[in-house]
Write a protein that holds these residues in place. Structure first.
Motif, PDB file in Angstrom:
ATOM      1  N   ALA A  13     -14.041  -1.783   3.765  1.00  0.00           N
ATOM      2  CA  ALA A  13     -14.131  -1.002   2.525  1.00  0.00           C
ATOM      3  C   ALA A  13     -14.349  -1.923   1.324  1.00  0.00           C
ATOM      4  CB  ALA A  13     -12.860  -0.176   2.350  1.00  0.00           C
ATOM      5  N   SER A  19     -10.244  -2.446   8.604  1.00  0.00           N
ATOM      6  CA  SER A  19     -10.670  -1.281   7.838  1.00  0.00           C
ATOM      7  C   SER A  19     -10.711  -1.581   6.339  1.00  0.00           C
ATOM      8  CB  SER A  19      -9.714  -0.127   8.134  1.00  0.00           C
ATOM      9  OG  SER A  19     -10.121   1.031   7.480  1.00  0.00           O
ATOM     10  N   ILE A  20      -9.677  -2.240   5.828  1.00  0.00           N
ATOM     11  CA  ILE A  20      -9.644  -2.578   4.400  1.00  0.00           C
ATOM     12  C   ILE A  20     -10.729  -3.593   4.065  1.00  0.00           C
ATOM     13  CG2 ILE A  20      -8.261  -3.704   2.603  1.00  0.00           C
ATOM     14  CD1 ILE A  20      -5.810  -2.326   3.822  1.00  0.00           C
ATOM     15  N   ASP A  64      -0.008   6.943   1.936  1.00  0.00           N
ATOM     16  CA  ASP A  64      -1.236   7.706   2.176  1.00  0.00           C
ATOM     17  C   ASP A  64      -2.453   6.784   2.275  1.00  0.00           C
ATOM     18  OD1 ASP A  64      -0.859   7.184  -0.590  1.00  0.00           O
ATOM     19  OD2 ASP A  64      -2.283   8.758  -1.135  1.00  0.00           O
ATOM     20  N   VAL A  65      -2.459   5.712   1.484  1.00  0.00           N
ATOM     21  CA  VAL A  65      -3.565   4.741   1.543  1.00  0.00           C
ATOM     22  C   VAL A  65      -3.534   4.016   2.888  1.00  0.00           C
ATOM     23  CG1 VAL A  65      -4.520   2.642   0.513  1.00  0.00           C
ATOM     24  CG2 VAL A  65      -3.629   4.459  -0.958  1.00  0.00           C
ATOM     25  N   SER A  66      -2.353   3.592   3.286  1.00  0.00           N
ATOM     26  CA  SER A  66      -2.208   2.913   4.576  1.00  0.00           C
ATOM     27  C   SER A  66      -2.657   3.829   5.721  1.00  0.00           C
ATOM     28  CB  SER A  66      -0.752   2.499   4.772  1.00  0.00           C
ATOM     29  OG  SER A  66      -0.568   1.931   6.032  1.00  0.00           O
ATOM     30  N   LEU A  81       0.836  -1.199   0.000  1.00  0.00           N
ATOM     31  CA  LEU A  81       0.000   0.000   0.000  1.00  0.00           C
ATOM     32  C   LEU A  81       0.869   1.247   0.000  1.00  0.00           C
ATOM     33  CD1 LEU A  81      -2.548  -1.067   2.757  1.00  0.00           C
ATOM     34  CD2 LEU A  81      -2.824  -1.252   0.286  1.00  0.00           C
ATOM     35  N   ALA A  82       0.415   2.243  -0.708  1.00  0.00           N
ATOM     36  CA  ALA A  82       1.082   3.547  -0.655  1.00  0.00           C
ATOM     37  C   ALA A  82       0.898   4.102   0.752  1.00  0.00           C
ATOM     38  CB  ALA A  82       0.467   4.482  -1.690  1.00  0.00           C
ATOM     39  N   HIS A 111      -4.754   6.316   5.555  1.00  0.00           N
ATOM     40  CA  HIS A 111      -6.206   6.496   5.481  1.00  0.00           C
ATOM     41  C   HIS A 111      -6.934   5.348   6.183  1.00  0.00           C
ATOM     42  CE1 HIS A 111     -10.181   7.425   3.858  1.00  0.00           C
ATOM     43  NE2 HIS A 111     -10.272   6.142   3.554  1.00  0.00           N
ATOM     44  N   PHE A 112      -6.517   4.112   5.928  1.00  0.00           N
ATOM     45  CA  PHE A 112      -7.216   2.958   6.494  1.00  0.00           C
ATOM     46  C   PHE A 112      -6.878   2.722   7.960  1.00  0.00           C
ATOM     47  CE2 PHE A 112      -7.893   1.908   2.004  1.00  0.00           C
ATOM     48  CZ  PHE A 112      -9.246   1.622   2.050  1.00  0.00           C
ATOM     49  N   GLN A 113      -5.816   3.350   8.448  1.00  0.00           N
ATOM     50  CA  GLN A 113      -5.452   3.173   9.850  1.00  0.00           C
ATOM     51  C   GLN A 113      -5.928   4.328  10.726  1.00  0.00           C
ATOM     52  OE1 GLN A 113      -1.200   2.393   9.326  1.00  0.00           O
ATOM     53  NE2 GLN A 113      -1.547   0.399  10.275  1.00  0.00           N
ATOM     54  N   LYS A 114      -6.670   5.262  10.145  1.00  0.00           N
ATOM     55  CA  LYS A 114      -7.128   6.400  10.937  1.00  0.00           C
ATOM     56  C   LYS A 114      -8.102   5.945  12.020  1.00  0.00           C
ATOM     57  CE  LYS A 114     -10.846   7.569   7.798  1.00  0.00           C
ATOM     58  NZ  LYS A 114     -11.334   8.464   6.800  1.00  0.00           N
TER      59      LYS A 114
END
Length: 98
Positions: free
Chosen positions: A90, A86-87, A71-73, A68-69, A75-78
């Motif tokens: 989604a 989280s993934i 920023d993507v990582s 994962l990039a 986002h999903f760990q927020k």
């Protein structure tokens, strides 16, 4: 009525003769014999482990390695939510829309 009355729906009663006939038929059926829990032989540790491994193999999630990039990582760990959870959530939403 006999002392060992079978379970019957409230609006249905067996006569002593009918109950005796049903019990005799059940006792004559080799597949319907009562289980004697006092004489059960416990599974060995190896047998228990084999059964557990078989169950886990059939019911385990599929493992996948995904890069994962950052920023993507992020986002999903927020909000402190587990990345995998989280993934998965989604992806399930995407599957439902699909």
């Amino acid at each position: 009525m006999s002392k060992t009355k079978m379970f019957s729906p409230p609006d249905f009663e067996l006569s002593d003769e009918e109950e005796a006939r049903v019990l005799a038929a059940a006792k004559a059926d080799p597949d319907a014999q009562p289980v004697d829990f006092d004489n059960l032989v416990p599974l060995s540790k190896a047998e228990q482990d084999a059964k557990r491994a078989h169950f886990m193999k059939r019911h385990a999630n599929k493992r996948a390695v995904v890069r994962l990039a950052p920023d993507v990582s992020a986002h999903f760990q927020k909000d402190g939510v587990d990345l995998e959870t989280s993934i998965n959530s989604a992806l399930r939403r995407v599957m439902e829309e699909g």
